[in-house]
Scaffold this motif. Structure first.
Motif, PDB file in Angstrom:
ATOM      1  N   GLY A  23       0.825  -1.214   0.000  1.00 36.48           N
ATOM      2  CA  GLY A  23       0.000   0.000   0.000  1.00 36.48           C
ATOM      3  C   GLY A  23       0.850   1.251   0.000  1.00 36.48           C
ATOM      4  N   ALA A  24       1.932   1.251   0.771  1.00 36.62           N
ATOM      5  CA  ALA A  24       2.825   2.415   0.816  1.00 36.62           C
ATOM      6  C   ALA A  24       3.482   2.635  -0.546  1.00 36.62           C
ATOM      7  CB  ALA A  24       3.885   2.223   1.896  1.00 36.62           C
ATOM      8  N   VAL A  25       3.896   1.546  -1.195  1.00 36.19           N
ATOM      9  CA  VAL A  25       4.504   1.655  -2.524  1.00 36.19           C
ATOM     10  C   VAL A  25       3.496   2.241  -3.511  1.00 36.19           C
ATOM     11  CG1 VAL A  25       5.376   0.311  -4.490  1.00 36.19           C
ATOM     12  CG2 VAL A  25       6.210  -0.147  -2.173  1.00 36.19           C
ATOM     13  N   LEU A  26       2.248   1.796  -3.457  1.00 30.91           N
ATOM     14  CA  LEU A  26       1.221   2.328  -4.355  1.00 30.91           C
ATOM     15  C   LEU A  26       0.972   3.811  -4.109  1.00 30.91           C
ATOM     16  CD1 LEU A  26      -1.412  -0.543  -4.495  1.00 30.91           C
ATOM     17  CD2 LEU A  26      -0.012   0.320  -6.366  1.00 30.91           C
ATOM     18  N   VAL A  27       0.955   4.237  -2.865  1.00 35.00           N
ATOM     19  CA  VAL A  27       0.746   5.653  -2.558  1.00 35.00           C
ATOM     20  C   VAL A  27       1.896   6.483  -3.102  1.00 35.00           C
ATOM     21  CG1 VAL A  27       0.666   7.325  -0.655  1.00 35.00           C
ATOM     22  CG2 VAL A  27      -0.740   5.263  -0.566  1.00 35.00           C
ATOM     23  N   VAL A  28       3.134   6.032  -2.900  1.00 35.72           N
ATOM     24  CA  VAL A  28       4.295   6.766  -3.416  1.00 35.72           C
ATOM     25  C   VAL A  28       4.237   6.835  -4.935  1.00 35.72           C
ATOM     26  CG1 VAL A  28       6.810   6.673  -3.670  1.00 35.72           C
ATOM     27  CG2 VAL A  28       5.762   6.291  -1.433  1.00 35.72           C
ATOM     28  N   PHE A  29       3.919   5.727  -5.581  1.00 38.54           N
ATOM     29  CA  PHE A  29       3.810   5.699  -7.037  1.00 38.54           C
ATOM     30  C   PHE A  29       2.742   6.685  -7.524  1.00 38.54           C
ATOM     31  CE2 PHE A  29       1.758   3.943 -10.858  1.00 38.54           C
ATOM     32  CZ  PHE A  29       2.832   3.989 -11.736  1.00 38.54           C
ATOM     33  N   PHE A  30       1.590   6.687  -6.864  1.00 35.59           N
ATOM     34  CA  PHE A  30       0.501   7.592  -7.240  1.00 35.59           C
ATOM     35  C   PHE A  30       0.924   9.048  -7.094  1.00 35.59           C
ATOM     36  CE2 PHE A  30      -3.298  10.054  -6.014  1.00 35.59           C
ATOM     37  CZ  PHE A  30      -4.049   9.897  -7.173  1.00 35.59           C
ATOM     38  N   VAL A  31       1.595   9.370  -6.005  1.00 33.90           N
ATOM     39  CA  VAL A  31       2.040  10.756  -5.776  1.00 33.90           C
ATOM     40  C   VAL A  31       3.047  11.171  -6.839  1.00 33.90           C
ATOM     41  CG1 VAL A  31       3.351  12.235  -4.196  1.00 33.90           C
ATOM     42  CG2 VAL A  31       1.529  10.765  -3.309  1.00 33.90           C
ATOM     43  N   LEU A  32       3.983  10.285  -7.177  1.00 34.71           N
ATOM     44  CA  LEU A  32       4.980  10.627  -8.191  1.00 34.71           C
ATOM     45  C   LEU A  32       4.358  10.811  -9.563  1.00 34.71           C
ATOM     46  CD1 LEU A  32       7.932   8.285  -7.136  1.00 34.71           C
ATOM     47  CD2 LEU A  32       7.757  10.771  -6.868  1.00 34.71           C
ATOM     48  N   VAL A  33       3.388   9.973  -9.898  1.00 32.59           N
ATOM     49  CA  VAL A  33       2.701  10.101 -11.187  1.00 32.59           C
ATOM     50  C   VAL A  33       1.944  11.422 -11.235  1.00 32.59           C
ATOM     51  CG1 VAL A  33       0.826   9.160 -12.610  1.00 32.59           C
ATOM     52  CG2 VAL A  33       2.578   7.641 -11.686  1.00 32.59           C
ATOM     53  N   ARG A  34       1.269  11.778 -10.164  1.00 29.92           N
ATOM     54  CA  ARG A  34       0.505  13.046 -10.135  1.00 29.92           C
ATOM     55  C   ARG A  34       1.443  14.249 -10.247  1.00 29.92           C
ATOM     56  NH1 ARG A  34      -4.759  13.832 -10.518  1.00 29.92           N
ATOM     57  NH2 ARG A  34      -4.625  15.430  -8.938  1.00 29.92           N
ATOM     58  N   ARG A  35       2.598  14.180  -9.580  1.00 28.40           N
ATOM     59  CA  ARG A  35       3.557  15.285  -9.673  1.00 28.40           C
ATOM     60  C   ARG A  35       4.093  15.424 -11.091  1.00 28.40           C
ATOM     61  NH1 ARG A  35       8.437  15.234  -5.742  1.00 28.40           N
ATOM     62  NH2 ARG A  35       8.943  17.186  -6.739  1.00 28.40           N
ATOM     63  N   GLY A  36       4.386  14.278 -11.725  1.00 27.55           N
ATOM     64  CA  GLY A  36       4.915  14.312 -13.096  1.00 27.55           C
ATOM     65  C   GLY A  36       3.906  14.891 -14.089  1.00 27.55           C
ATOM     66  N   ARG A  37       2.646  14.587 -13.906  1.00 27.52           N
ATOM     67  CA  ARG A  37       1.613  15.128 -14.800  1.00 27.52           C
ATOM     68  C   ARG A  37       1.389  16.612 -14.566  1.00 27.52           C
ATOM     69  NH1 ARG A  37      -3.062  10.483 -14.902  1.00 27.52           N
ATOM     70  NH2 ARG A  37      -1.809   8.921 -15.964  1.00 27.52           N
ATOM     71  N   GLY A  38       1.595  17.063 -13.354  1.00 26.47           N
ATOM     72  CA  GLY A  38       1.378  18.471 -13.026  1.00 26.47           C
ATOM     73  C   GLY A  38       2.428  19.378 -13.641  1.00 26.47           C
ATOM     74  N   ARG A  39       3.583  18.872 -13.973  1.00 27.92           N
ATOM     75  CA  ARG A  39       4.673  19.687 -14.556  1.00 27.92           C
ATOM     76  C   ARG A  39       4.500  19.900 -16.044  1.00 27.92           C
ATOM     77  NH1 ARG A  39       9.948  17.347 -11.396  1.00 27.92           N
ATOM     78  NH2 ARG A  39       9.323  18.107  -9.359  1.00 27.92           N
ATOM     79  N   ARG A  40       3.682  19.126 -16.675  1.00 30.63           N
ATOM     80  CA  ARG A  40       3.525  19.243 -18.142  1.00 30.63           C
ATOM     81  C   ARG A  40       2.693  20.394 -18.528  1.00 30.63           C
ATOM     82  NH1 ARG A  40       2.620  12.971 -19.823  1.00 30.63           N
ATOM     83  NH2 ARG A  40       4.439  12.227 -18.774  1.00 30.63           N
TER      84      ARG A  40
END
Length: 129
Positions: A112-129
């Motif tokens: 669950g912790a890995v999924l949360v970190v992955f989700f946060v990183l994906v959201r941050r990456g999309r926000g920079r575009r």
């Protein structure tokens, strides 16, 4: 929350009585002896404020207790209705899944912790575009 009129009237009557008794004494009002009417008024006001805080906090606690009791009954009833309406095979599978989760708690929390970190990183990456 407004103070009940009976309380206000009672305190005002007490203040008037104290002031009257202070004015009727023949002794001078000093810091050592009898308090002045202003000092008495301040004492009564402090006592009144403490009473209002106590009454208000008691009311808040009472309302919170009633609300939590109501909520607990509602949740219990919802659980009972769900258990009544859910087919037995689904309940059996849910029970097995719950037991497996309890037995394997640490790996599940890690995943669950890995999924949360992955989700946060994906959201941050999309926000920079």
């Amino acid at each position: 929350m407004p103070v009940p009129e009976e309380t206000v009237a009672s305190v005002e009557a007490d203040v008037a009585e104290i002031e009257e008794s202070a004015l009727m004494t023949n002794e001078p009002a000093t810091s050592i002896g009898t308090p002045t009417p202003e000092e008495l008024r301040e004492q009564v006001e402090r006592a009144h404020d403490g009473l209002v805080r106590t009454v208000t906090s008691d009311r808040v606690r009472d309302r919170a207790a009633r609300a939590s009791g109501f909520l607990a009954r509602a949740v219990l009833r919802a659980g009972q209705l769900t258990a009544e309406k859910t087919p037995d095979p689904v309940l059996d599978k849910a029970g097995r899944a719950a037991r497996a989760a309890r037995v394997n708690r640490t790996p599940l929390l890690g995943a669950g912790a890995v999924l949360v970190v992955f989700f946060v990183l994906v959201r941050r990456g999309r926000g920079r575009r």
